[in-house]
Design a protein around this motif. Structure first.
Motif, PDB file in Angstrom:
ATOM      1  N   GLY A  26       0.812  -1.217   0.000  1.00 27.24           N
ATOM      2  CA  GLY A  26       0.000   0.000   0.000  1.00 27.24           C
ATOM      3  C   GLY A  26       0.839   1.258   0.000  1.00 27.24           C
ATOM      4  N   GLU A  27       1.888   1.278   0.826  1.00 28.67           N
ATOM      5  CA  GLU A  27       2.767   2.451   0.903  1.00 28.67           C
ATOM      6  C   GLU A  27       3.465   2.716  -0.427  1.00 28.67           C
ATOM      7  OE1 GLU A  27       3.822   4.855   3.141  1.00 28.67           O
ATOM      8  OE2 GLU A  27       2.162   4.256   4.410  1.00 28.67           O
ATOM      9  N   VAL A  28       4.069   1.678  -0.984  1.00 25.17           N
ATOM     10  CA  VAL A  28       4.795   1.854  -2.243  1.00 25.17           C
ATOM     11  C   VAL A  28       3.839   2.299  -3.345  1.00 25.17           C
ATOM     12  CG1 VAL A  28       6.086   0.653  -4.062  1.00 25.17           C
ATOM     13  CG2 VAL A  28       6.692   0.306  -1.654  1.00 25.17           C
ATOM     14  N   LEU A  29       2.700   1.648  -3.434  1.00 28.54           N
ATOM     15  CA  LEU A  29       1.725   2.011  -4.461  1.00 28.54           C
ATOM     16  C   LEU A  29       1.225   3.440  -4.258  1.00 28.54           C
ATOM     17  CD1 LEU A  29       0.283   0.875  -6.925  1.00 28.54           C
ATOM     18  CD2 LEU A  29      -1.474  -0.033  -5.390  1.00 28.54           C
ATOM     19  N   GLY A  30       0.854   3.779  -3.029  1.00 27.84           N
ATOM     20  CA  GLY A  30       0.344   5.119  -2.738  1.00 27.84           C
ATOM     21  C   GLY A  30       1.380   6.204  -2.953  1.00 27.84           C
ATOM     22  N   MET A  31       2.603   5.968  -2.458  1.00 26.63           N
ATOM     23  CA  MET A  31       3.671   6.958  -2.636  1.00 26.63           C
ATOM     24  C   MET A  31       4.027   7.108  -4.113  1.00 26.63           C
ATOM     25  SD  MET A  31       4.711   8.474   0.103  1.00 26.63           S
ATOM     26  CE  MET A  31       4.395   8.329   1.849  1.00 26.63           C
ATOM     27  N   THR A  32       4.028   5.994  -4.840  1.00 23.50           N
ATOM     28  CA  THR A  32       4.342   6.043  -6.271  1.00 23.50           C
ATOM     29  C   THR A  32       3.269   6.809  -7.036  1.00 23.50           C
ATOM     30  OG1 THR A  32       5.540   3.945  -6.111  1.00 23.50           O
ATOM     31  CG2 THR A  32       4.843   4.632  -8.311  1.00 23.50           C
ATOM     32  N   ILE A  33       2.008   6.499  -6.781  1.00 22.97           N
ATOM     33  CA  ILE A  33       0.907   7.193  -7.464  1.00 22.97           C
ATOM     34  C   ILE A  33       0.918   8.680  -7.127  1.00 22.97           C
ATOM     35  CG2 ILE A  33      -1.618   7.446  -7.566  1.00 22.97           C
ATOM     36  CD1 ILE A  33      -1.748   4.343  -7.169  1.00 22.97           C
ATOM     37  N   GLY A  34       0.997   8.998  -5.832  1.00 26.41           N
ATOM     38  CA  GLY A  34       0.974  10.393  -5.400  1.00 26.41           C
ATOM     39  C   GLY A  34       2.147  11.196  -5.926  1.00 26.41           C
ATOM     40  N   THR A  35       3.335  10.589  -5.892  1.00 25.32           N
ATOM     41  CA  THR A  35       4.532  11.275  -6.374  1.00 25.32           C
ATOM     42  C   THR A  35       4.475  11.462  -7.887  1.00 25.32           C
ATOM     43  OG1 THR A  35       5.833  10.396  -4.540  1.00 25.32           O
ATOM     44  CG2 THR A  35       7.066  11.181  -6.454  1.00 25.32           C
ATOM     45  N   ALA A  36       4.099  10.401  -8.602  1.00 26.33           N
ATOM     46  CA  ALA A  36       4.019  10.485 -10.069  1.00 26.33           C
ATOM     47  C   ALA A  36       2.964  11.495 -10.510  1.00 26.33           C
ATOM     48  CB  ALA A  36       3.711   9.109 -10.648  1.00 26.33           C
ATOM     49  N   ALA A  37       1.881  11.595  -9.750  1.00 25.49           N
ATOM     50  CA  ALA A  37       0.797  12.513 -10.097  1.00 25.49           C
ATOM     51  C   ALA A  37       1.081  13.946  -9.640  1.00 25.49           C
ATOM     52  CB  ALA A  37      -0.515  12.016  -9.486  1.00 25.49           C
ATOM     53  N   TRP A  39       0.980  15.013  -6.549  1.00 27.08           N
ATOM     54  CA  TRP A  39       0.101  15.387  -5.444  1.00 27.08           C
ATOM     55  C   TRP A  39       0.920  15.975  -4.302  1.00 27.08           C
ATOM     56  CZ3 TRP A  39      -3.482  10.524  -4.735  1.00 27.08           C
ATOM     57  CH2 TRP A  39      -4.278  10.373  -5.876  1.00 27.08           C
ATOM     58  N   GLY A  40       0.257  16.691  -3.424  1.00 26.80           N
ATOM     59  CA  GLY A  40       0.885  17.208  -2.218  1.00 26.80           C
ATOM     60  C   GLY A  40       1.122  16.090  -1.214  1.00 26.80           C
ATOM     61  N   ASN A  41       1.870  16.418  -0.165  1.00 26.25           N
ATOM     62  CA  ASN A  41       2.210  15.428   0.861  1.00 26.25           C
ATOM     63  C   ASN A  41       0.989  14.824   1.533  1.00 26.25           C
ATOM     64  OD1 ASN A  41       4.829  16.086   0.253  1.00 26.25           O
ATOM     65  ND2 ASN A  41       5.195  17.222   2.142  1.00 26.25           N
ATOM     66  N   THR A  42       0.021  15.654   1.871  1.00 31.37           N
ATOM     67  CA  THR A  42      -1.153  15.168   2.596  1.00 31.37           C
ATOM     68  C   THR A  42      -1.930  14.145   1.769  1.00 31.37           C
ATOM     69  OG1 THR A  42      -1.297  17.253   3.801  1.00 31.37           O
ATOM     70  CG2 THR A  42      -3.266  15.860   3.807  1.00 31.37           C
ATOM     71  N   ALA A  43      -2.190  14.463   0.509  1.00 31.16           N
ATOM     72  CA  ALA A  43      -2.942  13.545  -0.354  1.00 31.16           C
ATOM     73  C   ALA A  43      -2.161  12.259  -0.605  1.00 31.16           C
ATOM     74  CB  ALA A  43      -3.284  14.227  -1.680  1.00 31.16           C
ATOM     75  N   THR A  44      -0.854  12.385  -0.803  1.00 35.06           N
ATOM     76  CA  THR A  44      -0.017  11.206  -1.055  1.00 35.06           C
ATOM     77  C   THR A  44       0.002  10.288   0.169  1.00 35.06           C
ATOM     78  OG1 THR A  44       1.341  12.421  -2.639  1.00 35.06           O
ATOM     79  CG2 THR A  44       2.315  10.444  -1.674  1.00 35.06           C
ATOM     80  N   ILE A  45       0.189  10.861   1.344  1.00 31.26           N
ATOM     81  CA  ILE A  45       0.202  10.068   2.576  1.00 31.26           C
ATOM     82  C   ILE A  45      -1.175   9.447   2.824  1.00 31.26           C
ATOM     83  CG2 ILE A  45       0.397  10.201   5.102  1.00 31.26           C
ATOM     84  CD1 ILE A  45       2.716  12.213   4.634  1.00 31.26           C
ATOM     85  N   ALA A  46      -2.231  10.211   2.609  1.00 27.51           N
ATOM     86  CA  ALA A  46      -3.589   9.679   2.810  1.00 27.51           C
ATOM     87  C   ALA A  46      -3.837   8.476   1.902  1.00 27.51           C
ATOM     88  CB  ALA A  46      -4.630  10.764   2.557  1.00 27.51           C
ATOM     89  N   LEU A  47      -3.451   8.572   0.636  1.00 23.85           N
ATOM     90  CA  LEU A  47      -3.625   7.444  -0.280  1.00 23.85           C
ATOM     91  C   LEU A  47      -2.784   6.253   0.170  1.00 23.85           C
ATOM     92  CD1 LEU A  47      -4.760   6.203  -2.870  1.00 23.85           C
ATOM     93  CD2 LEU A  47      -2.790   7.199  -4.089  1.00 23.85           C
ATOM     94  N   SER A  48      -1.552   6.503   0.569  1.00 21.43           N
ATOM     95  CA  SER A  48      -0.664   5.423   1.018  1.00 21.43           C
ATOM     96  C   SER A  48      -1.232   4.698   2.237  1.00 21.43           C
ATOM     97  CB  SER A  48       0.714   5.981   1.363  1.00 21.43           C
ATOM     98  OG  SER A  48       1.328   6.491   0.219  1.00 21.43           O
ATOM     99  N   VAL A  49      -1.723   5.453   3.194  1.00 20.54           N
ATOM    100  CA  VAL A  49      -2.291   4.861   4.406  1.00 20.54           C
ATOM    101  C   VAL A  49      -3.552   4.064   4.062  1.00 20.54           C
ATOM    102  CG1 VAL A  49      -3.386   5.395   6.624  1.00 20.54           C
ATOM    103  CG2 VAL A  49      -1.268   6.549   5.976  1.00 20.54           C
ATOM    104  N   ALA A  50      -4.418   4.637   3.249  1.00 20.86           N
ATOM    105  CA  ALA A  50      -5.647   3.929   2.859  1.00 20.86           C
ATOM    106  C   ALA A  50      -5.316   2.617   2.153  1.00 20.86           C
ATOM    107  CB  ALA A  50      -6.503   4.821   1.962  1.00 20.86           C
ATOM    108  N   LEU A  51      -4.372   2.665   1.232  1.00 28.46           N
ATOM    109  CA  LEU A  51      -3.997   1.440   0.513  1.00 28.46           C
ATOM    110  C   LEU A  51      -3.302   0.434   1.426  1.00 28.46           C
ATOM    111  CD1 LEU A  51      -2.833   2.911  -2.926  1.00 28.46           C
ATOM    112  CD2 LEU A  51      -4.943   1.640  -2.426  1.00 28.46           C
ATOM    113  N   ALA A  52      -2.540   0.908   2.391  1.00 30.07           N
ATOM    114  CA  ALA A  52      -1.902  -0.001   3.351  1.00 30.07           C
ATOM    115  C   ALA A  52      -2.959  -0.779   4.133  1.00 30.07           C
ATOM    116  CB  ALA A  52      -0.993   0.777   4.299  1.00 30.07           C
ATOM    117  N   PHE A  53      -4.009  -0.085   4.572  1.00 31.95           N
ATOM    118  CA  PHE A  53      -5.096  -0.768   5.275  1.00 31.95           C
ATOM    119  C   PHE A  53      -5.810  -1.753   4.341  1.00 31.95           C
ATOM    120  CE2 PHE A  53      -4.621   2.401   8.610  1.00 31.95           C
ATOM    121  CZ  PHE A  53      -4.967   1.693   9.746  1.00 31.95           C
TER     122      PHE A  53
END
Length: 148
Positions: A26-37, A39-53
């Protein structure tokens, strides 16, 4: 150290490795998507955490389903078994990432990004093992996961 205590630590390490797998995906996928897109830190971290769960729960539910439990029951077991473990792992992981200068601004081609992500997950693993040991000793966490 008696056999029960040793078994509890072994079970805690196993549960934490399981948690780490879902969190890392989840972290790798979320950080990769957020960084590639971009996105700001908050949105990237939120996506990473959601995907980790999502991935953490899915891995446990899949394992529990193999014991013959219904999908609904498997999801309930995963929620009970993994919520605290994933939450601790995600808090620690993301605090480490945010604390390392430049990581949240690093790109996918930067070694700093990948090394920091790996390091933050390693730190989170070390912090989460005793949490899982505590849960298992009280009949919670992965102690509630049926094995076949």
């Amino acid at each position: 150290m008696n056999q029960h205590t040793h078994h509890g630590w072994g079970m805690a390490v196993g549960a934490t490795l399981h948690c780490l797998t879902g969190c890392a995906i989840g972290e790798v996928l979320g950080m990769t998507i957020g960084t590639a897109a971009g996105w700001g830190n908050t949105a990237t971290i939120a996506l990473s955490v959601a995907l980790a769960f999502v991935f953490g729960y899915a891995l446990t539910a899949r394992r529990v389903r193999r014991t013959g439990v219904s999908l609904g029951q498997a999801v309930r077991i995963a929620l009970v078994a993994d919520t605290l473990s994933i939450a601790v792992m995600e808090v620690v992981d993301n605090l480490v990432l945010v604390a390392v200068p430049g990581v949240m601004d690093a790109g996918l081609a930067d070694a700093l990004f990948w090394l920091s992500l790996a390091g933050s997950l390693a730190v989170a693993f070390v912090v989460t093992v005793p949490v899982n040991r505590w849960l298992i000793a009280r009949g919670r966490g992965h102690a509630v996961v049926p094995h076949h």
